[in-house]
Design an enzyme around this catalytic site. Sequence first.
Site, PDB file in Angstrom:
ATOM      1  N   LYS A  91       0.839  -1.208   0.000  1.00 18.80           N
ATOM      2  CA  LYS A  91       0.000   0.000   0.000  1.00 18.80           C
ATOM      3  C   LYS A  91       0.873   1.257   0.000  1.00 18.80           C
ATOM      4  CE  LYS A  91      -2.307  -0.935   3.823  1.00 18.80           C
ATOM      5  NZ  LYS A  91      -1.702  -2.199   4.252  1.00 18.80           N
TER       6      LYS A  91
ATOM      7  N   ARG B  38      -9.983   0.981   8.317  1.00 18.90           N
ATOM      8  CA  ARG B  38      -9.573  -0.382   8.639  1.00 18.90           C
ATOM      9  C   ARG B  38     -10.658  -1.145   9.375  1.00 18.90           C
ATOM     10  NH1 ARG B  38      -3.706   0.675   8.693  1.00 18.90           N
ATOM     11  NH2 ARG B  38      -2.497  -1.188   9.099  1.00 18.90           N
TER      12      ARG B  38
ATOM     13  N   ARG C 182      11.822  -5.730   5.845  1.00 17.88           N
ATOM     14  CA  ARG C 182      11.403  -4.422   5.344  1.00 17.88           C
ATOM     15  C   ARG C 182      12.121  -3.293   6.107  1.00 17.88           C
ATOM     16  NH1 ARG C 182       5.157  -2.485   4.993  1.00 17.88           N
ATOM     17  NH2 ARG C 182       5.171  -2.497   7.257  1.00 17.88           N
TER      18      ARG C 182
ATOM     19  N   ARG D  97      10.684  -0.847  11.245  1.00 19.38           N
ATOM     20  CA  ARG D  97       9.559  -0.503  12.114  1.00 19.38           C
ATOM     21  C   ARG D  97       9.499  -1.463  13.298  1.00 19.38           C
ATOM     22  NH1 ARG D  97       4.391   0.394   8.277  1.00 19.38           N
ATOM     23  NH2 ARG D  97       3.448  -0.606  10.088  1.00 19.38           N
TER      24      ARG D  97
ATOM     25  N   ARG E 208      -0.868  -8.546  13.457  1.00 19.21           N
ATOM     26  CA  ARG E 208      -1.415  -7.579  12.494  1.00 19.21           C
ATOM     27  C   ARG E 208      -2.185  -8.299  11.389  1.00 19.21           C
ATOM     28  NH1 ARG E 208       3.796  -4.851  10.857  1.00 19.21           N
ATOM     29  NH2 ARG E 208       2.576  -3.524   9.480  1.00 19.21           N
TER      30      ARG E 208
HETATM   31  P1  AMP Z   1       0.362   0.889   8.863  1.00 16.94           P
HETATM   32  O1  AMP Z   1       1.529   1.809   8.702  1.00 16.94           O
HETATM   33  O2  AMP Z   1      -0.804   1.249   7.982  1.00 16.94           O
HETATM   34  O3  AMP Z   1       0.736  -0.581   8.761  1.00 16.94           O
HETATM   35  O4  AMP Z   1      -0.169   1.109  10.365  1.00 16.94           O
HETATM   36  C1  AMP Z   1       0.641   0.813  11.487  1.00 16.94           C
HETATM   37  C2  AMP Z   1      -0.216   0.647  12.736  1.00 16.94           C
HETATM   38  O5  AMP Z   1      -0.909   1.879  13.005  1.00 16.94           O
HETATM   39  C3  AMP Z   1      -1.313  -0.394  12.622  1.00 16.94           C
HETATM   40  O6  AMP Z   1      -0.845  -1.708  12.893  1.00 16.94           O
HETATM   41  C4  AMP Z   1      -2.292   0.092  13.684  1.00 16.94           C
HETATM   42  O7  AMP Z   1      -1.831  -0.216  14.985  1.00 16.94           O
HETATM   43  C5  AMP Z   1      -2.207   1.609  13.518  1.00 16.94           C
HETATM   44  N1  AMP Z   1      -3.214   2.074  12.520  1.00 16.94           N
HETATM   45  C6  AMP Z   1      -2.959   2.589  11.282  1.00 16.94           C
HETATM   46  N2  AMP Z   1      -4.100   2.915  10.650  1.00 16.94           N
HETATM   47  C7  AMP Z   1      -5.106   2.601  11.502  1.00 16.94           C
HETATM   48  C8  AMP Z   1      -6.514   2.670  11.433  1.00 16.94           C
HETATM   49  N3  AMP Z   1      -7.156   3.115  10.328  1.00 16.94           N
HETATM   50  N4  AMP Z   1      -7.240   2.250  12.515  1.00 16.94           N
HETATM   51  C9  AMP Z   1      -6.628   1.818  13.629  1.00 16.94           C
HETATM   52  N5  AMP Z   1      -5.298   1.690  13.764  1.00 16.94           N
HETATM   53  C10 AMP Z   1      -4.537   2.075  12.714  1.00 16.94           C
END
Ligand code: AMP
Length: 217
Positions: A15, A91, A130, A163, A174
């Site tokens: 993404k 999400r 990553r 990360r 996740r």
């Molecule tokens: P990402 O960078 O999109 O993988 O997001 C990293 C982490 O941020 C996720 O594993 C969640 O803990 C939190 N997060 C990101 N977007 C959301 C969302 N829309 N709703 C809830 N938690 C989120």
Amino acid sequence: MSLRLILIGPPGVGKGTQSALLNERLGLSALSSGEIFRREIEAHTDLGRLAQRYIQHGELVPNGVTIEMMAKRLREDDARKGGFVLDGFPRTVRQAEALDEILFDMEMGLDKVVSIEVPEETILNRLAGRMGCTKCGEIYHSKNKPPMREGLCDKCNGPLFVRTDDQPATILERLRVFHETTEPVIGYYEKTGTLLRVDGSVGPEETYRQIVAGTVA
Ligand code: AMP
């Protein structure tokens, strides 16, 4: 170009890579909820401290604060006037319903919701290894896309980082959360007819081509 897109898919599906390409090539504002949370954590804000407690365990940050944060971001000039690509939001079905209300208030519609799909074993391989650039966000992988100089970004020389939620146990959590809570969001958009499914296992350029072919009229 003022396309309004959502990218949905499990962690590690690409993404971030696709939203960076859509930003670079079509000028769409890339709105990443995960990225905004990571910035808040770095800046030691109250929201950052709250988000950190969930992110470090691979859990979702509660809907209320997430929706409020993204509603604010969507109302900023770039997103309001140009197009945008949402990466990582919504999400949950509750977030998708809230997004409908926010866009309705702003008199805006969505052009497409893109579901990026890859086999689970590919995801596990991609996430382990990553790395991202702390300055420009470019994404690397120790095996599939190593930087030319170890630990440094090819594009901007910025230092690379792994990360904290890309640890094996957190990755599995996740993925579990994705299947349980985010997959129903794909069904939500399937009903409205805005869903486009693309293959995320064919390399970034081919995936990008599929997205553009399915969205740019
Ligand atoms: P990402 O960078 O999109 O993988 O997001 C990293 C982490 O941020 C996720 O594993 C969640 O803990 C939190 N997060 C990101 N977007 C959301 C969302 N829309 N709703 C809830 N938690 C989120």
